[in-house]
Motif scaffolding. Structure first.
Motif, short mmCIF file in Angstrom:
data_model
loop_
_atom_site.label_atom_id
_atom_site.label_comp_id
_atom_site.label_asym_id
_atom_site.label_seq_id
_atom_site.Cartn_x
_atom_site.Cartn_y
_atom_site.Cartn_z
N GLU A 63 -10.66 -8.43 -0.91
CA GLU A 63 -11.05 -9.72 -0.34
C GLU A 63 -10.53 -9.88 1.09
O GLU A 63 -11.22 -10.43 1.95
CB GLU A 63 -10.56 -10.86 -1.23
CG GLU A 63 -11.30 -10.95 -2.55
CD GLU A 63 -10.78 -12.07 -3.44
OE1 GLU A 63 -11.45 -12.41 -4.42
OE2 GLU A 63 -9.68 -12.60 -3.15
N GLU A 64 -9.33 -9.38 1.34
CA GLU A 64 -8.76 -9.48 2.67
C GLU A 64 -9.56 -8.68 3.68
O GLU A 64 -9.86 -9.14 4.78
CB GLU A 64 -7.30 -8.98 2.65
CG GLU A 64 -6.65 -8.81 4.01
CD GLU A 64 -6.49 -10.12 4.76
OE1 GLU A 64 -6.44 -10.08 6.01
OE2 GLU A 64 -6.43 -11.18 4.11
N GLU A 65 -9.95 -7.45 3.31
CA GLU A 65 -10.71 -6.61 4.24
C GLU A 65 -12.12 -7.16 4.46
O GLU A 65 -12.61 -7.19 5.59
CB GLU A 65 -10.79 -5.18 3.70
CG GLU A 65 -11.45 -4.22 4.67
CD GLU A 65 -11.28 -2.75 4.29
OE1 GLU A 65 -12.04 -1.92 4.82
OE2 GLU A 65 -10.39 -2.45 3.45
N LEU A 66 -12.76 -7.62 3.40
CA LEU A 66 -14.12 -8.14 3.53
C LEU A 66 -14.17 -9.49 4.22
O LEU A 66 -15.20 -9.87 4.78
CB LEU A 66 -14.78 -8.25 2.15
CG LEU A 66 -15.14 -6.93 1.45
CD1 LEU A 66 -15.69 -7.18 0.06
CD2 LEU A 66 -16.16 -6.14 2.29
N SER A 67 -13.06 -10.23 4.20
CA SER A 67 -13.05 -11.56 4.82
C SER A 67 -13.22 -11.51 6.34
O SER A 67 -13.56 -12.51 6.96
CB SER A 67 -11.73 -12.28 4.48
OG SER A 67 -10.63 -11.65 5.11
N HIS A 68 -13.01 -10.32 6.93
CA HIS A 68 -13.24 -10.18 8.37
C HIS A 68 -14.74 -10.23 8.70
O HIS A 68 -15.13 -10.52 9.83
CB HIS A 68 -12.64 -8.87 8.87
CG HIS A 68 -11.14 -8.79 8.71
ND1 HIS A 68 -10.28 -9.65 9.35
CD2 HIS A 68 -10.35 -7.97 7.96
CE1 HIS A 68 -9.02 -9.35 9.03
NE2 HIS A 68 -9.05 -8.33 8.18
N GLN A 69 -15.55 -9.91 7.70
CA GLN A 69 -17.01 -9.96 7.88
C GLN A 69 -17.63 -11.17 7.21
O GLN A 69 -18.57 -11.75 7.74
CB GLN A 69 -17.63 -8.69 7.29
CG GLN A 69 -17.28 -7.41 8.04
CD GLN A 69 -17.90 -6.20 7.36
OE1 GLN A 69 -17.53 -5.83 6.25
NE2 GLN A 69 -18.88 -5.61 8.02
N TYR A 70 -17.11 -11.51 6.05
CA TYR A 70 -17.67 -12.62 5.26
C TYR A 70 -16.57 -13.61 4.94
O TYR A 70 -15.65 -13.30 4.20
CB TYR A 70 -18.31 -12.07 3.98
CG TYR A 70 -19.29 -10.95 4.22
CD1 TYR A 70 -20.51 -11.20 4.84
CD2 TYR A 70 -18.98 -9.64 3.86
CE1 TYR A 70 -21.40 -10.16 5.09
CE2 TYR A 70 -19.87 -8.61 4.10
CZ TYR A 70 -21.08 -8.87 4.71
OH TYR A 70 -21.95 -7.85 4.96
N GLU A 71 -16.72 -14.80 5.49
CA GLU A 71 -15.64 -15.79 5.42
C GLU A 71 -15.38 -16.30 4.01
O GLU A 71 -14.24 -16.53 3.63
CB GLU A 71 -15.99 -16.98 6.33
CG GLU A 71 -14.86 -17.96 6.50
CD GLU A 71 -15.24 -19.04 7.51
OE1 GLU A 71 -14.89 -20.19 7.27
OE2 GLU A 71 -15.89 -18.71 8.52
N ASN A 72 -16.41 -16.44 3.21
CA ASN A 72 -16.28 -16.99 1.86
C ASN A 72 -16.68 -15.92 0.85
O ASN A 72 -17.86 -15.68 0.63
CB ASN A 72 -17.17 -18.22 1.69
CG ASN A 72 -16.89 -19.27 2.75
OD1 ASN A 72 -15.89 -19.98 2.68
ND2 ASN A 72 -17.77 -19.37 3.74
#
Length: 305
Positions: free
Chosen positions: A288-297
């Motif tokens: 979730e931390e890595e993907l949050s750079h691309q997708y906020e939610n």
């Protein structure tokens, strides 16, 4: 600036631009009474009202409640569905309107000559504004990693508006040359009375594909369907594979996109009878931390057979 801020800024700019274009469109329509201009002007004014609604939704979709613990993101595809359906209604209405006028002329000889007035310079300005606004929507949506369903709907809608404006301008220019001097004995004199019918039909034929595509994609989101676009699936799966728990294999993942919200169900096959709950939580947090750079939610859940 977070993704919602990009979305809201684009919508505000769109509202201001559409107010200008819509007002000008109504003025030219009342001068010329060209049916295609009715479609063009009211299409723009609908964009103003829908833009205001979109901003309200954008500001509240992240909020949660007991009934909606993941937020109100479903309002975003719902908005796109309603706007697209309204767009289709306008296209159908304009088609019926100009067809009725054309039939009255061909069957009964009843009709009014087209008044070109300031159509051509007006449409040139409208095309420039529509292209610029559509590009701005796409640019701002790119900053959200193309996650904004509402900006996608607005960009495509504005592109249709620009196509209509350009088509009307070109059509009127061609008809003005063909019927130069308004000669009633010309074999093309019927265009003086039915030109807006041919222009509108051509525009509707070429532009109806876009709202249908938006309607299809938005309905899939609203119905909680899974993402099938490889440009979204492949990068997410790459991140998942880097953070798989020990002794597990990625079977598949189902990505559910609702507006700007992503929920990922990761289906795993385990080579061991037990998996550490602590490790699962750590891996979930890392993904979730890595993907949050691309997708906020975004939220990730592991699923086992």
């Amino acid at each position: 600036m977070n993704q919602k801020k990009y979305e809201q800024r684009a919508l505000i700019v769109g509202i201001a631009t559409n107010i200008l274009m819509g007002g000008a469109g109504l003025w030219v329509y009342h001068i010329t009474k060209i049916g295609a201009l009715f479609l063009d002007a009211y299409f723009t004014l609908v964009a103003v009202l829908s833009g205001i609604v979109a901003i309200i939704i954008s500001k509240h979709s992240k909020k949660t409640s007991k009934s909606f613990p993941h937020g109100y993101f479903m309002l975003e595809p719902f908005y796109a569905i309603l706007k697209t359906m309204l767009t289709l209604v306008l296209l159908v209405y304009a088609t019926i309107s100009v067809t009725t006028k054309a039939l009255n002329y061909f069957l009964h000889g009843i009709g009014e000559k087209m008044n070109y007035g300031p159509v051509i310079p007006y449409e040139i300005v409208m095309v420039i504004l529509c292209i610029a606004l559509s590009f701005f929507y796409w640019n701002q949506n790119k900053r959200t990693n193309n996650t904004s369903t509402m900006l996608t709907a607005e960009a495509r809608s504005t592109l249709i508006d620009g196509l209509m404006s350009g088509g009307i301008g070109v059509g009127v220019l061609i008809i003005s040359f063909i019927t130069e001097g308004g000669n009633e004995n010309s074999p093309f004199s019927f265009l003086l009375y039915t030109g807006d019918f041919f222009i509108t039909i051509i525009l509707v034929t070429f532009s109806i594909k876009e709202p249908i595509k938006v309607l299809k994609d938005s309905f899939i989101e609203f119905a909680n369907g899974i993402v099938t676009k490889q440009e979204i699936i492949v990068p997410i799966e790459q991140v998942l594979r880097r953070h798989l728990p020990k002794d597990t294999v990625l079977k598949n993942c189902h990505i559910h996109k609702i507006g700007m919200s992503f929920r990922i169900s990761v289906h795993l096959d385990s080579q061991s009878d037990t998996i550490s709950k602590k490790e699962l939580l750590q891996k979930t947090s890392c993904i979730e931390e890595e993907l949050s750079h691309q997708y906020e939610n975004i939220s990730v859940n592991f699923v086992f057979p």
